[in-house]
Enzyme design. Structure first.
Site, PDB file in Angstrom:
ATOM      1  N   ARG A  32       0.790  -1.225   0.000  1.00  0.00           N
ATOM      2  CA  ARG A  32       0.000   0.000   0.000  1.00  0.00           C
ATOM      3  C   ARG A  32       0.826   1.281   0.000  1.00  0.00           C
ATOM      4  O   ARG A  32       0.554   2.180  -0.772  1.00  0.00           O
ATOM      5  CB  ARG A  32      -0.913   0.050   1.243  1.00  0.00           C
ATOM      6  CG  ARG A  32      -1.702  -1.206   1.493  1.00  0.00           C
ATOM      7  CD  ARG A  32      -3.160  -1.062   1.064  1.00  0.00           C
ATOM      8  NE  ARG A  32      -3.776  -2.373   0.960  1.00  0.00           N
ATOM      9  CZ  ARG A  32      -4.385  -2.999   1.955  1.00  0.00           C
ATOM     10  NH1 ARG A  32      -4.494  -2.423   3.121  1.00  0.00           N
ATOM     11  NH2 ARG A  32      -4.907  -4.200   1.773  1.00  0.00           N
ATOM     12  N   GLU A  46       5.567 -17.589 -23.438  1.00  0.00           N
ATOM     13  CA  GLU A  46       5.517 -18.289 -22.140  1.00  0.00           C
ATOM     14  C   GLU A  46       4.344 -19.275 -22.137  1.00  0.00           C
ATOM     15  O   GLU A  46       4.526 -20.450 -21.851  1.00  0.00           O
ATOM     16  CB  GLU A  46       5.355 -17.247 -21.015  1.00  0.00           C
ATOM     17  CG  GLU A  46       5.293 -17.839 -19.612  1.00  0.00           C
ATOM     18  CD  GLU A  46       5.064 -16.762 -18.541  1.00  0.00           C
ATOM     19  OE1 GLU A  46       4.603 -15.663 -18.868  1.00  0.00           O
ATOM     20  OE2 GLU A  46       5.344 -17.068 -17.358  1.00  0.00           O
TER      21      GLU A  46
HETATM   22  N1  HPA Z   1       4.522 -13.860 -16.745  1.00  0.00           N
HETATM   23  C1  HPA Z   1       3.397 -13.145 -16.836  1.00  0.00           C
HETATM   24  N2  HPA Z   1       2.995 -12.338 -15.873  1.00  0.00           N
HETATM   25  C2  HPA Z   1       3.720 -12.257 -14.762  1.00  0.00           C
HETATM   26  C3  HPA Z   1       4.901 -12.957 -14.620  1.00  0.00           C
HETATM   27  C4  HPA Z   1       5.332 -13.783 -15.657  1.00  0.00           C
HETATM   28  O1  HPA Z   1       6.427 -14.376 -15.611  1.00  0.00           O
HETATM   29  N3  HPA Z   1       5.408 -12.674 -13.392  1.00  0.00           N
HETATM   30  C5  HPA Z   1       4.558 -11.787 -12.846  1.00  0.00           C
HETATM   31  N4  HPA Z   1       3.539 -11.511 -13.665  1.00  0.00           N
END
Ligand code: HPA
Ligand code: ZN
Length: 334
Positions: free
Chosen positions: A69, A201
């Protein structure tokens, strides 16, 4: 198993680390005691860190972030993060801060919070000898309208705070690719900011092409490049730095098993690989653990770990003379 002393002593950079993802359940309890009428106990705090897939991980990240915060909170978590990095032999860190979450979920000003982060950074630079750059991260699935104020705040503050080095997009790439951010990336580059992007990813190589096409200089994860030989060739030829986060990929389920992870194949194909911890408190793995994993599960020799550490310095946004100095420290380590 504990990583060996060589790994701790190896001077290295951490290039893919989210400030909010370094907050431990213990610290969250401390913060909750500061702010909440009925504060979280440790078991309740730990429960917030449980997830079973990538979407659950994003929710856990949000739940932790919501407890941050005040400027003092940001100062405390930044200092704790930097103490931990210094203990691991990290000499330089480029840290993502999710300004997008602050704006979107909390609807509050970021500058006072950044003041707290900067106090801890300055203290760590002088007391711990670690340098830090900030990367302002937007949440991609909130769209470019929400990313614009994040990147513009980075551009606006950078002249006063040269520690702000770049911008990035995290969040859910299944919902929003890189293309919608093209104009904003061009604007950020014109403001002198470096461009990074999480890419490949949770989705295929087209997402990595998309990130490269809007000018991303460094790629977070880039897991799915392994499925595209043409992309592999390009990444090798251009030596595009990849911010690899093995434990993250295993814990979020983006990669099923260690054997499936392309780290070794990327390295052997001559890609510019770096090791990173991403969100250590959520993945229960810090940077020394990631180097340990590379050594034990991917058969990296000490010389190859040294190469990975050198890559982390080369792929950083540090000035050339500082890179040369740090690279000497890596070469001369016995
Ligand atoms: N990928 C997507 N969003 C995220 C990641 C990540 O590695 N870490 C924190 N937010
Ligand atoms: Zn990340």
């Amino acid at each position: 198993m504990e990583p060996c002393s060589f790994i701790y002593r190896l001077p290295k950079a951490e290039l893919h680390l989210h400030l909010e993802g370094t907050v431990t359940p213990e610290t969250l309890v401390e913060l909750s005691m500061r702010h909440d009428a009925s504060p979280l106990d440790l078991a309740q705090a730990r429960a917030l860190y449980r997830y079973t897939d990538f979407s659950g991980f994003l929710m856990a990240f949000k739940a932790v972030s919501e407890h941050l915060r005040t400027a003092e909170d940001y100062e405390l978590i930044t200092w704790s993060m930097l103490e931990s990095l210094a203990r691991q032999g990290v000499v330089h860190a480029e840290v993502y801060v999710s300004v997008g979450v602050v704006y979107y979920w909390r609807r509050c000003e970021f500058e006072p919070l950044f003041g707290g982060m900067e106090r801890a950074r300055a203290r760590a630079e002088s007391e711990l000898g670690i340098s830090v750059y900030w990367i302002f991260d937007a949440v991609r699935h909130f769209g470019p309208e929400e990313a614009a104020p994040v990147f513009r705040k980075a551009a606006q503050l950078r002249p006063q705070f040269p520690s702000i080095i770049g911008i990035g997009i995290g969040g859910d790439e299944r919902r929003t690719g890189a293309e919608p951010f093209r104009d904003l990336y061009a604007e950020a580059r014109d403001a002198g900011l470096h461009l990074t992007a999480h890419a490949g990813e949770t989705v295929g190589p087209e997402s990595i092409w998309g990130a490269l096409n809007i000018g991303a200089e460094r790629l977070g994860h880039a897991l799915s490049a392994i499925h595209d030989p043409e992309l592999m060739d390009l990444l090798a030829e251009r030596q595009v730095p990849l911010e690899i986060c093995v434990s993250s990929n295993l814990r979020t389920g983006c990669c099923r098993t260690v054997e499936d992870h392309p780290l070794r194949r990327y390295f052997d194909s001559g890609l510019m690989v770096t090791l990173n911890s991403d969100d250590p408190a959520l993945f229960e793995s810090d940077l020394t653990d990631e180097y340990g994993l590379a050594q034990k599960r991917f058969a990296f020799t000490e010389e190859q770990l040294r190469e990975l550490a050198a890559n982390s310095i080369e792929a950083s946004f540090l000035p050339a003379e500082k890179k040369v100095m740090l690279l000497r420290g890596i070469e001369s380590l016995k």
